[in-house]
Design a protein around this motif. Structure first.
Motif, PDB file in Angstrom:
ATOM      1  N   SER A  24      22.035  -4.367   6.576  1.00 58.44           N
ATOM      2  CA  SER A  24      22.586  -4.302   5.223  1.00 58.44           C
ATOM      3  C   SER A  24      21.508  -4.803   4.251  1.00 58.44           C
ATOM      4  O   SER A  24      20.960  -5.866   4.453  1.00 58.44           O
ATOM      5  CB  SER A  24      23.833  -5.177   5.187  1.00 58.44           C
ATOM      6  N   GLU A  25      21.198  -4.007   3.241  1.00 61.39           N
ATOM      7  CA  GLU A  25      20.204  -4.402   2.233  1.00 61.39           C
ATOM      8  C   GLU A  25      20.897  -4.642   0.924  1.00 61.39           C
ATOM      9  O   GLU A  25      21.776  -3.888   0.526  1.00 61.39           O
ATOM     10  CB  GLU A  25      19.171  -3.303   2.048  1.00 61.39           C
ATOM     11  N   GLU A  26      20.445  -5.704   0.276  1.00 63.64           N
ATOM     12  CA  GLU A  26      21.005  -6.006  -1.032  1.00 63.64           C
ATOM     13  C   GLU A  26      19.839  -6.086  -2.019  1.00 63.64           C
ATOM     14  O   GLU A  26      18.839  -6.723  -1.764  1.00 63.64           O
ATOM     15  CB  GLU A  26      21.731  -7.346  -0.997  1.00 63.64           C
ATOM     16  N   VAL A  27      19.961  -5.416  -3.157  1.00 61.92           N
ATOM     17  CA  VAL A  27      18.900  -5.398  -4.166  1.00 61.92           C
ATOM     18  C   VAL A  27      19.218  -6.467  -5.188  1.00 61.92           C
ATOM     19  O   VAL A  27      20.300  -6.494  -5.760  1.00 61.92           O
ATOM     20  CB  VAL A  27      18.827  -4.012  -4.842  1.00 61.92           C
ATOM     21  N   ILE A  28      18.237  -7.356  -5.373  1.00 60.58           N
ATOM     22  CA  ILE A  28      18.419  -8.444  -6.336  1.00 60.58           C
ATOM     23  C   ILE A  28      17.489  -8.155  -7.515  1.00 60.58           C
ATOM     24  O   ILE A  28      16.281  -8.067  -7.349  1.00 60.58           O
ATOM     25  CB  ILE A  28      18.077  -9.801  -5.708  1.00 60.58           C
ATOM     26  N   PRO A  29      18.028  -7.991  -8.676  1.00 60.67           N
ATOM     27  CA  PRO A  29      17.151  -7.721  -9.831  1.00 60.67           C
ATOM     28  C   PRO A  29      16.346  -8.972 -10.184  1.00 60.67           C
ATOM     29  O   PRO A  29      16.883 -10.070 -10.167  1.00 60.67           O
ATOM     30  CB  PRO A  29      18.121  -7.339 -10.948  1.00 60.67           C
ATOM     31  N   LEU A  30      15.055  -8.773 -10.476  1.00 65.91           N
ATOM     32  CA  LEU A  30      14.181  -9.885 -10.876  1.00 65.91           C
ATOM     33  C   LEU A  30      14.028  -9.870 -12.393  1.00 65.91           C
ATOM     34  O   LEU A  30      14.088  -8.835 -13.040  1.00 65.91           O
ATOM     35  CB  LEU A  30      12.812  -9.743 -10.234  1.00 65.91           C
TER      36      LEU A  30
END
Length: 154
Positions: A24-30
């Motif tokens: 499972s991949e989660e994209v975290i905005p920087l």
């Protein structure tokens, strides 16, 4: 809705049951910071500049040449066979003048010569002229002093 129309959406529990291991991949905005540079005008001081025109009367001097001619008649009254050529001796140009005279035979008689002497003289001519000369007057003024155009609009 009919059961045939429904889409099959896999559920997390279902994927665990099937034995397929998916990550499972989660994209975290920087957050990114940017810098912006601006500038503004700041009055540090003012100056006033005036131009003043002065007139100066002067004499303009120049050397000018004038040429004059002096003509002298020199009587000769001598018989010649042919007309003499125009000649120059020093600063004198000699122009022979001949005349035909009727005698038993025709002969040329040199009646006279004209001696032409050139003289060059130099004199200084003075002519009054008006010359203009400008100079600038610069005056420093405090920065909070209003400019002349600002004073007029008030």
């Amino acid at each position: 809705m009919h059961a045939a129309d429904e889409e099959h959406i896999p559920v997390l529990d279902e994927s665990l049951r099937t034995g397929a291991h998916t990550h499972s991949e989660e994209v975290i905005p920087l957050v990114e910071e940017t810098a912006s540079i601006g500038k503004r005008e700041v009055v540090k001081g003012r100056v006033r500049v005036q131009t003043v025109t002065e007139t100066i009367e002067e004499l303009a001097r120049a050397d000018v040449q004038r040429e004059s001619v002096e003509v002298t008649r020199v009587p000769i009254d001598r018989m010649v066979e042919t007309a003499p050529e125009i000649r120059t001796e020093g600063d004198v140009t000699i122009l022979p003048i001949v005349e035909e005279v009727l005698v038993v035979e025709k002969r040329l008689v040199l009646k006279e010569e004209r001696h032409i002497r050139r003289r060059v003289t130099t004199e200084t001519a003075e002519v009054p002229v008006t010359l203009r000369k400008q100079r600038a007057i610069v005056e420093r003024v405090a920065p909070d002093t209003p400019a002349p155009e600002e004073e007029i609009s008030r």
